[in-house]
Design a protein around this motif. Structure first.
Motif, short mmCIF file in Angstrom:
data_model
loop_
_atom_site.label_atom_id
_atom_site.label_comp_id
_atom_site.label_asym_id
_atom_site.label_seq_id
_atom_site.Cartn_x
_atom_site.Cartn_y
_atom_site.Cartn_z
N MET A 56 74.51 -41.99 -37.69
CA MET A 56 74.27 -42.79 -36.50
C MET A 56 74.90 -42.08 -35.32
O MET A 56 75.97 -41.49 -35.44
N THR A 57 74.25 -42.15 -34.19
CA THR A 57 74.84 -41.55 -33.00
C THR A 57 75.96 -42.45 -32.52
O THR A 57 75.96 -43.66 -32.73
N LYS A 58 76.92 -41.85 -31.87
CA LYS A 58 78.07 -42.60 -31.38
C LYS A 58 77.65 -43.47 -30.21
O LYS A 58 76.78 -43.10 -29.41
N THR A 59 78.28 -44.62 -30.09
CA THR A 59 78.03 -45.47 -28.94
C THR A 59 78.77 -44.89 -27.74
O THR A 59 79.64 -44.03 -27.87
N LYS A 60 78.43 -45.38 -26.59
CA LYS A 60 79.08 -44.88 -25.38
C LYS A 60 80.57 -45.21 -25.41
O LYS A 60 81.41 -44.42 -25.01
N GLN A 61 80.89 -46.41 -25.92
CA GLN A 61 82.29 -46.83 -26.00
C GLN A 61 83.08 -45.92 -26.94
O GLN A 61 84.21 -45.54 -26.65
N ALA A 62 82.49 -45.55 -28.07
CA ALA A 62 83.18 -44.67 -29.01
C ALA A 62 83.40 -43.28 -28.41
O ALA A 62 84.44 -42.66 -28.63
N THR A 63 82.44 -42.80 -27.65
CA THR A 63 82.59 -41.50 -26.99
C THR A 63 83.69 -41.54 -25.96
O THR A 63 84.51 -40.62 -25.86
N GLU A 76 86.29 -43.58 -25.92
CA GLU A 76 87.57 -43.71 -26.61
C GLU A 76 88.04 -42.36 -27.15
O GLU A 76 89.23 -42.06 -27.16
#
Length: 72
Positions: free
Chosen positions: A37-44, A46
């Motif tokens: 799964m691609t990372k969410t914007k929030q995970a990027t 963080e």
């Protein structure tokens, strides 16, 4: 595109009558054991906040202000 050394060796073995090594590989019958799964914007975001060598000046004062103390 160029052929790899391994592909050339496999083709040579097939021409000479040896077995096909690609058939001895295991198969999953179109089942992929890993789902990416691609990372969410929030995970990027963080990830960049927790980096070892991050810019410390942006974290101290959230409103953009800064202080300079000079002793003469």
């Amino acid at each position: 595109m160029a052929k790899s050394k391994a592909m050339k060796l496999r083709e040579k073995q097939l021409r000479e009558g040896n077995r096909d090594v690609s058939k001895s590989r295991g198969t999953w019958y179109d089942i992929k054991p890993i789902s990416r799964m691609t990372k969410t914007k929030q995970a990027t975001l963080e990830k960049y906040e927790k980096k070892h060598k991050r810019n410390q000046s942006q974290d101290r004062y959230e409103n953009g202000s800064f202080f300079i103390f000079c002793y003469i």
